[in-house]
Enzyme design. Structure first.
Site, short mmCIF file in Angstrom:
data_model
loop_
_atom_site.label_atom_id
_atom_site.label_comp_id
_atom_site.label_asym_id
_atom_site.label_seq_id
_atom_site.Cartn_x
_atom_site.Cartn_y
_atom_site.Cartn_z
N GLY A 1 44.73 39.23 56.79
CA GLY A 1 45.26 38.63 55.59
C GLY A 1 44.62 37.30 55.29
O GLY A 1 44.14 36.61 56.18
N THR A 2 44.61 36.98 54.02
CA THR A 2 44.05 35.72 53.56
C THR A 2 45.01 35.10 52.56
O THR A 2 45.49 35.78 51.65
CB THR A 2 42.68 35.94 52.88
N VAL A 3 45.29 33.83 52.76
CA VAL A 3 46.12 33.07 51.83
C VAL A 3 45.38 31.77 51.54
O VAL A 3 44.89 31.12 52.45
CB VAL A 3 47.51 32.75 52.44
#
Length: 139
Positions: free
Chosen positions: A32-34
């Protein structure tokens, strides 16, 4: 019978390899990337929606962002089970705060609450990577 042990090279053994038993690991990184960008009177937070398990992608429709209120959001990547648990705890504590105080949580209150929740779980921590994005009283 299936054997999931790994083969490793070991000098001096008969065929140069040794069987290593699988080890238990309670954490699974689901990726995941935020990302977040802040300006003088705005904030933008974005996250991907892909859920991964090793090389497979079971779904592309998960949410990594929790809307705390109109001015504060929490973005979380990492282990999906811990992300869901953390979002549930934060949502519950946010509702308790609003019920007790009669007003929504400020950016500073959300930051402090997240810090307290993560510290409370320090010995068996949430395997999450968090960004709190929002506007404070000054914008």
């Amino acid at each position: 019978m299936m054997d999931f042990g790994a083969q490793v090279l070991e000098p001096g053994s008969a065929n140069g390899t040794k069987q290593v038993p699988p080890q238990f690991n309670p954490y699974q990184d689901n990726g995941g990337t935020v990302a977040s960008i802040a300006g003088d009177d705005y904030v933008i937070i974005a996250a991907d929606t892909r859920f991964t398990l090793g090389y497979s992608i079971p779904t592309r429709k998960i949410s990594r962002i929790l809307k705390i209120n109109d001015k504060v959001m929490l973005g979380t990547a990492g282990m999906q089970a811990d992300t869901c648990a953390l979002h549930k705890v934060i949502s519950t504590r946010m509702r308790m705060y609003e019920h007790d105080n009669g007003k929504p949580m400020t950016f500073n209150a959300v930051s402090q609450m997240l810090s307290t929740v993560l510290y409370y779980k320090r010995f068996f921590p949430y395997y999450t990577f968090n960004i709190v994005a929002g506007l404070d009283e000054k914008g």
